[in-house]
Design an enzyme around this catalytic site. Structure first.
Site, PDB file in Angstrom:
ATOM      1  N   LYS A 189      13.470  74.755  46.878  1.00  0.00           N
ATOM      2  CA  LYS A 189      14.586  75.228  46.048  1.00  0.00           C
ATOM      3  C   LYS A 189      15.249  74.041  45.359  1.00  0.00           C
ATOM      4  CE  LYS A 189      18.960  75.883  46.380  1.00  0.00           C
ATOM      5  NZ  LYS A 189      19.351  75.559  44.996  1.00  0.00           N
ATOM      6  N   GLY A 242      20.951  66.245  50.007  1.00  0.00           N
ATOM      7  CA  GLY A 242      22.190  66.703  49.376  1.00  0.00           C
ATOM      8  C   GLY A 242      23.382  66.160  50.130  1.00  0.00           C
ATOM      9  N   SER A 243      24.500  66.829  49.994  1.00  0.00           N
ATOM     10  CA  SER A 243      25.736  66.324  50.597  1.00  0.00           C
ATOM     11  C   SER A 243      25.720  66.501  52.115  1.00  0.00           C
ATOM     12  CB  SER A 243      26.932  67.066  50.010  1.00  0.00           C
ATOM     13  OG  SER A 243      26.821  68.445  50.303  1.00  0.00           O
ATOM     14  N   GLY A 247      24.469  69.580  54.415  1.00  0.00           N
ATOM     15  CA  GLY A 247      23.481  69.221  55.435  1.00  0.00           C
ATOM     16  C   GLY A 247      23.869  69.772  56.796  1.00  0.00           C
ATOM     17  N   GLU A 265      18.675  64.217  54.385  1.00  0.00           N
ATOM     18  CA  GLU A 265      18.960  63.004  53.593  1.00  0.00           C
ATOM     19  C   GLU A 265      20.268  63.269  52.876  1.00  0.00           C
ATOM     20  OE1 GLU A 265      17.336  60.217  53.464  1.00  0.00           O
ATOM     21  OE2 GLU A 265      15.593  60.816  54.629  1.00  0.00           O
ATOM     22  N   GLU A 398      32.797  59.616  49.359  1.00  0.00           N
ATOM     23  CA  GLU A 398      31.740  59.483  48.352  1.00  0.00           C
ATOM     24  C   GLU A 398      32.214  60.099  47.039  1.00  0.00           C
ATOM     25  OE1 GLU A 398      28.206  61.962  48.714  1.00  0.00           O
ATOM     26  OE2 GLU A 398      26.951  60.238  48.250  1.00  0.00           O
TER      27      GLU A 398
END
Ligand code: NAD
Length: 494
Positions: A189, A242-243, A247, A265, A398
């Site tokens: 996706k 992703g974030s 996650g 990741e 972030e």
């Protein structure tokens, strides 16, 4: 052949953009006929309608992947055949690099030359995993007489992948190439903002000889298609990029469904430490600029915290200021452009909120506001804040935009404390001429990768991933492939 701005614009105008899902080797519309818009951040235009797959579309894709796996044309193919196909995929990517780069550039505002580099890196990953998979041997363990204990590594079955928009093609390749090399079927996706290059990649894989159903692409909303994959009882493992916030949700999806392994990741707030004995201040300043302003700072391992030892701090900041003045914002299709727009209005608003926070917390060195008059409202000026303290939000959170926070330290111990004062641990880099310090720092820094006298070194041969809330597991290298395999122990008594 070097293409000009006008050449790229002509090629962009001639593109056919197809947002249909890709399941069992065919383009298809979502069952509920739901679509989402892919928006060009450079001008706000709708580039294409993208399938918004729901849980039933995901069921169809997972069933196709399962059927392909059980049929065995890929899973049971000899390593030589897998090598042949994966290398052919790499060739297809190179043959279509300009098209793939355009898709990413148009969808996310990535500078065209960076997008071309991404396409080449995606090809390299297919080459690397295609080549490595037929050179990995299984194990025979020591065992008593008249017995044999062996350990074989088997494909898991159906692997799902959910990826973000910042490196659309590259992030897809990072997940797909090793999972395929291991013999799995895959359902991927892509992000809402950037499905087109992943969809083309699937078509190119079919052209290269990958059997139907082995790679399926289900674009759609994260909380719908992404969650459906995370909770799917027939998905055997899932790789997410992703974030950290999302996650963590995948860990819940897995725990509440079939306990599939989840590889994460996630985000980062990577430190770059410049010591007084930095061997080459000009090279370090170039690397610091690339480390935070590449892809408009929308990089997981962006080195967004610059930690300067006091003796070099003023000279280093001067070197940065000179380089920031040379950054050229503009149309990502112009090869001279080095800073594109932020990917979307939502991400732009988030970055701007941090500009306001930074102004309150610290001292503005440069930038600090949007850039007007470039044809898009989504440009943010390269921004540097100085005098940033470890409790500041711009030190801790972030931003995922072109925003650098600068802090100072005196001793090695202070440097380590500051660098590790983060919930993230993806990458860390440092510049020093002192070999002992380089080793001590590499040991002490809490990061998946520590780079010395360079910034953010990455290669297919070395694992990439994070400590702490930057993730679980590693991509790239053999680690990146073996996680999509299960070791099976076989005992034979004779
Ligand atoms: P995101 O977490 O919002 O989205 C990533 C993917 O998850 C997208 O496909 C999205 O549709 C999906 N998703 C969103 N909500 C979901 C939900 N509720 N359930 C299931 N899936 C869902 O991240 P983003 O904003 O697209 O990307 C930026 C983030 O990605 C940053 O934090 C960045 O550091 C991180 N990132 C990490 C790496 C790495 O290798 N560590 C690489 C690139 C980006």
């Amino acid at each position: 052949m070097t293409l000009t701005h006008a050449d790229w614009q002509h090629r962009a105008a001639a593109l056919t953009l197809d947002g249909h899902a890709y399941i069992a080797g065919q383009r298809c519309a979502p069952r509920e006929n739901g679509w989402l818009d892919s928006i060009n951040p450079m001008n706000g235009s709708v580039l294409a309608h993208i399938a918004a797959c729901d849980s039933r579309d995901v069921d169809t894709a997972v069933a196709a992947a399962r059927q392909a796996f059980e049929q065995g044309d890929w899973a049971q193919a000899g390593p030589g055949e897998r090598r042949r196909v994966l290398l052919a995929v790499a060739r297809e990517i190179r043959d279509h690099a300009a098209e793939l780069a355009l898709l990413d550039s148009l969808e996310v505002g990535k500078c065209i030359n960076e997008a071309l580099d991404d396409a080449e890196e995606a090809a390299v990953l297919f080459d690397w995993f295609g080549e490595v998979q037929d050179k990995c041997f299984d194990e025979v363990a020591p065992s008593p007489a008249n017995t044999q204990a062996s350990v074989v590594h088997e494909a898991l079955g159906v692997v799902a992948a959910v990826v973000p928009w910042n490196y659309p093609l590259h992030n897809a390749a990072v997940k797909v190439a090793p999972a395929l090399a291991a013999g799995n079927s895959v359902v991927l996706k892509p992000a809402e903002e950037s499905a087109l290059s992943a969809l083309r990649l699937a078509e190119l894989c079919t052209r290269a000889g990958l059997p139907h159903g082995v790679l399926n692409i289900v674009p759609g909303h994260g909380h719908v298609a992404g969650e459906a994959l995370g909770r799917h009882p027939d998905v055997d493992a899932l790789g997410f990029t992703g974030s950290s916030e999302i996650g963590k949700r995948f860990l819940v999806y897995s725990g509440e469904s079939n306990m599939k392994p989840i590889w994460l990741e996630c985000g980062g707030k990577s430190p770059l430490l410049i010591f007084d004995d930095c061997p080459d201040i000009e090279a370090a300043a170039d690397a610091a600029i690339a480390g935070i302003f590449t892809n408009a700072g929308q990089v997981c391992s962006a080195h967004s915290r610059l930690l300067l030892q006091s003796g070099i701090a003023d000279a280093f900041l001067d070197a940065l200021r000179r380089r920031v003045a040379e950054i050229r914002p503009g149309d990502p299709l112009d090869p001279a452009t080095t800073l594109g727009p932020i990917v979307s209005r939502a991400q732009f608003d988030k970055v701007c909120s941090y500009l306001a926070i930074g102004r309150e917390e610290a001292a503005l060195v440069c930038g600090g506001e949007p850039i007007r008059g470039l044809g898009s409202e989504l440009f943010v000026a390269p921004t540097i804040f100085a005098d940033v303290e470890r409790h500041h939000r711009i030190f801790q959170e972030e931003v995922f935009g072109p925003v650098l926070s600068v802090s100072r330290f005196e001793s090695d111990e202070q440097a380590i404390t500051l660098a590790n004062a983060s919930r993230y641990g993806l990458a860390a880099s440092l510049w020093t001429a002192n070999l002992s310090r380089a080793h001590r720092m590499s040991d002490a820094l809490q990061a998946g990768t520590v780079s010395v006298n360079t910034v953010d070194a990455v290669s297919p041969q070395t694992p990439f991933g994070g400590m702490k809330e930057s993730g679980i597991g590693r991509d790239y290298a053999l680690h990146g492939m073996r996680k999509y395999m299960a070791p099976k122990t076989r005992w034979i008594c004779y």
